[in-house]
Design a protein around this motif. Structure first.
Motif: not given
Length: 287
Positions: A88-105
């Motif tokens: 958990l202390e080094e956990l990174s999670v990437g999530v992909l969306f079928p959309a334009i994503v800019d700075k998580n928006i």
């Protein structure tokens, strides 16, 4: 005025190609949100492959942000229960969306519920463990292919084209992603490209494979005039039938290869992107 070399590290322009970010952790988690299913996996970042099986849950209907967030949480819980899960202390999670994503928006909704438009995906998912980073789905797949797959070790510009319900694209230069290239939304022969040249468009038109290959060839020549890549990587489910249409793709300056990572590319790219973004935030002095 001081030079950039004299500035504090956090003030310098640091990217994923910089040695400043150091070594990545061995594993991270990638989750790929699709129109029919949401799938995730633990990724070995040293190899660019999955550690264990993918875990998939059908996409909820309607696929509102809250409903999708709940499913992402379920998938993450399952993956974190496994023996090879990142700490958990080094956990990174990437999530992909079928959309334009800019700075998580999330800025578009061509292939996702319209309620996602202007949603801050990182804020929506902040209750989940780990450092969460989000990205366009084609960008995730293309990043994985450029770094681990058909474009591995190639200098210059690599463009991955994913052919499915629409047309996704990912532009990677010297291993660094330039996000949201959206080549499927170009005007092409009087139409939006993905409405004419996607895998779904071929099925709707009941187009013979050789004719589709010729159409794709014209589309790639159109893109090549704009971006001049050294390599096109053809991905998406239709790439399994590449021998039926790729012989008609010819006379391009760029080489053309079939995606190597297939259905795992999105998960692998999501995990890689998340791990690098976490390291970059640390280098920039951000939490």
């Amino acid at each position: 005025m001081s030079s950039s070399h004299e500035q504090p590290l956090a003030a310098q322009a640091i990217g994923s190609a910089s040695e400043t970010i150091g070594d990545l952790p061995k594993r991270a988690i990638g989750i790929d949100v699709g129109g029919t299913g949401i799938k995730g996996g633990i990724v070995n970042l040293h190899k660019g492959s999955l550690s264990g099986d993918r875990f998939r849950i059908p996409t909820p209907k309607p696929a509102t942000p809250e409903a999708v967030a709940d499913v992402i949480g379920e998938i993450l819980d399952e993956l974190l229960s496994r023996e090879k899960a990142p700490a958990l202390e080094e956990l990174s999670v990437g999530v992909l969306f079928p959309a334009i994503v800019d700075k998580n928006i999330v800025l578009s909704a061509a292939n996702i519920d319209e309620s996602w438009i202007n949603t801050d995906a990182a804020k929506l998912l902040r209750h989940l463990p780990g450092q969460i980073h989000t990205l366009n789905d084609a960008d995730g797949a293309g990043l994985a292919e450029a770094r681990y797959g058909a474009g591995k070790g190639l200098e210059g510009t690599v463009m991955t084209i994913t052919l499915g319900t629409g047309i996704g694209s990912a532009l990677v230069h010297d291993g660094v992603l330039v996000p949201n290239s959206e080549m499927g939304h170009l005007e092409f022969e009087g139409e939006v490209a993905e409405k004419k040249a996607s895998a779904a468009a071929r099925e709707r038109a009941d187009m013979p494979w050789d004719e589709y290959g010729q159409l794709l060839n014209r589309f790639l020549k159109h893109v090549e005039r704009l971006q001049s890549p050294e390599l096109f990587i053809i991905g998406g489910g239709i790439s399994k039938r590449s021998e039926d249409f790729l012989p008609e793709v010819k006379d391009l300056r760029a080489k053309v290869e079939v995606a190597a990572l297939q259905n795992n590319a999105g998960i692998v790219g999501a995990a890689l992107y998340a791990a690098e973004q976490t390291r970059l935030n640390q280098a920039r002095g951000r939490s």
